[in-house]
Design a protein around this motif. Structure first.
Motif, short mmCIF file in Angstrom:
data_model
loop_
_atom_site.label_atom_id
_atom_site.label_comp_id
_atom_site.label_asym_id
_atom_site.label_seq_id
_atom_site.Cartn_x
_atom_site.Cartn_y
_atom_site.Cartn_z
N LEU A 234 -4.71 10.95 0.30
CA LEU A 234 -5.57 11.77 1.14
C LEU A 234 -5.15 13.22 0.96
N ASN A 235 -6.10 14.07 0.61
CA ASN A 235 -5.78 15.48 0.40
C ASN A 235 -7.06 16.29 0.48
N LEU A 236 -6.95 17.52 0.86
CA LEU A 236 -8.10 18.41 0.99
C LEU A 236 -8.39 19.09 -0.34
N GLY A 237 -9.52 18.73 -0.95
CA GLY A 237 -9.99 19.40 -2.14
C GLY A 237 -9.27 19.09 -3.43
N VAL B 215 0.86 -1.17 0.00
CA VAL B 215 0.00 0.00 0.00
C VAL B 215 0.90 1.23 0.00
N VAL B 216 0.69 2.08 -0.99
CA VAL B 216 1.40 3.35 -1.06
C VAL B 216 0.42 4.40 -0.53
N LEU B 217 0.76 4.98 0.61
CA LEU B 217 -0.10 5.96 1.27
C LEU B 217 0.50 7.34 1.09
N GLU B 218 -0.26 8.20 0.43
CA GLU B 218 0.21 9.55 0.13
C GLU B 218 -0.64 10.55 0.91
N LEU B 219 0.00 11.36 1.72
CA LEU B 219 -0.72 12.27 2.60
C LEU B 219 -0.47 13.73 2.21
N GLY B 220 -1.51 14.42 1.79
CA GLY B 220 -1.45 15.85 1.57
C GLY B 220 -0.59 16.32 0.41
N ILE B 221 -0.50 15.53 -0.66
CA ILE B 221 0.30 15.92 -1.81
C ILE B 221 -0.65 16.28 -2.96
N GLY B 222 -0.59 17.51 -3.41
CA GLY B 222 -1.46 17.97 -4.50
C GLY B 222 -0.96 17.53 -5.86
N TRP B 223 -1.80 17.67 -6.88
CA TRP B 223 -1.48 17.19 -8.23
C TRP B 223 -0.28 17.88 -8.83
N ARG B 224 0.02 19.11 -8.39
CA ARG B 224 1.14 19.84 -8.96
C ARG B 224 2.50 19.32 -8.52
N ASP B 225 2.55 18.58 -7.45
CA ASP B 225 3.83 18.09 -6.93
C ASP B 225 4.17 16.73 -7.54
#
Length: 91
Positions: A56-59, A24-34
């Motif tokens: 997981l990311n906000l919006g 499982v690759v868990l990605e926390l708070g990384i937006g599409w631009r990064d």
């Protein structure tokens, strides 16, 4: 890309050890631009048949089409999502 040779060696060892295993690759708070962070993780999930990608990311949930069938995107605040995930996992 990992510039530190020791860290690169550890990462290569990790990939070798867990190749073909459930991952499982868990990605926390990384937006599409990064893409410097997102792209390598999504490539890893695409190359491993038993890997799942969870972001997981906000919006802002971005998952490439080639891994959508083995991915989950959760939109919300980390301080709310993480405890909810923990509760579900412990049930």
């Amino acid at each position: 890309m990992i510039p530190d040779t020791a860290a690169h060696a550890r990462f290569q060892n990790f990939l070798k050890t867990y190749h073909w295993k459930k991952l499982v690759v868990l990605e926390l708070g990384i937006g599409w631009r990064d893409q410097l962070i997102k792209a390598p993780m999504m490539r890893l999930v695409a190359s491993e048949p038993n890997a799942t990608y969870v972001t997981l990311n906000l919006g802002e949930i971005y998952i490439t089409d080639n891994i959508k069938e083995k991915s989950f995107g959760l939109d919300g605040r980390l301080d709310e999502l993480l405890p909810a995930l923990r509760e579900v996992c412990e049930a």
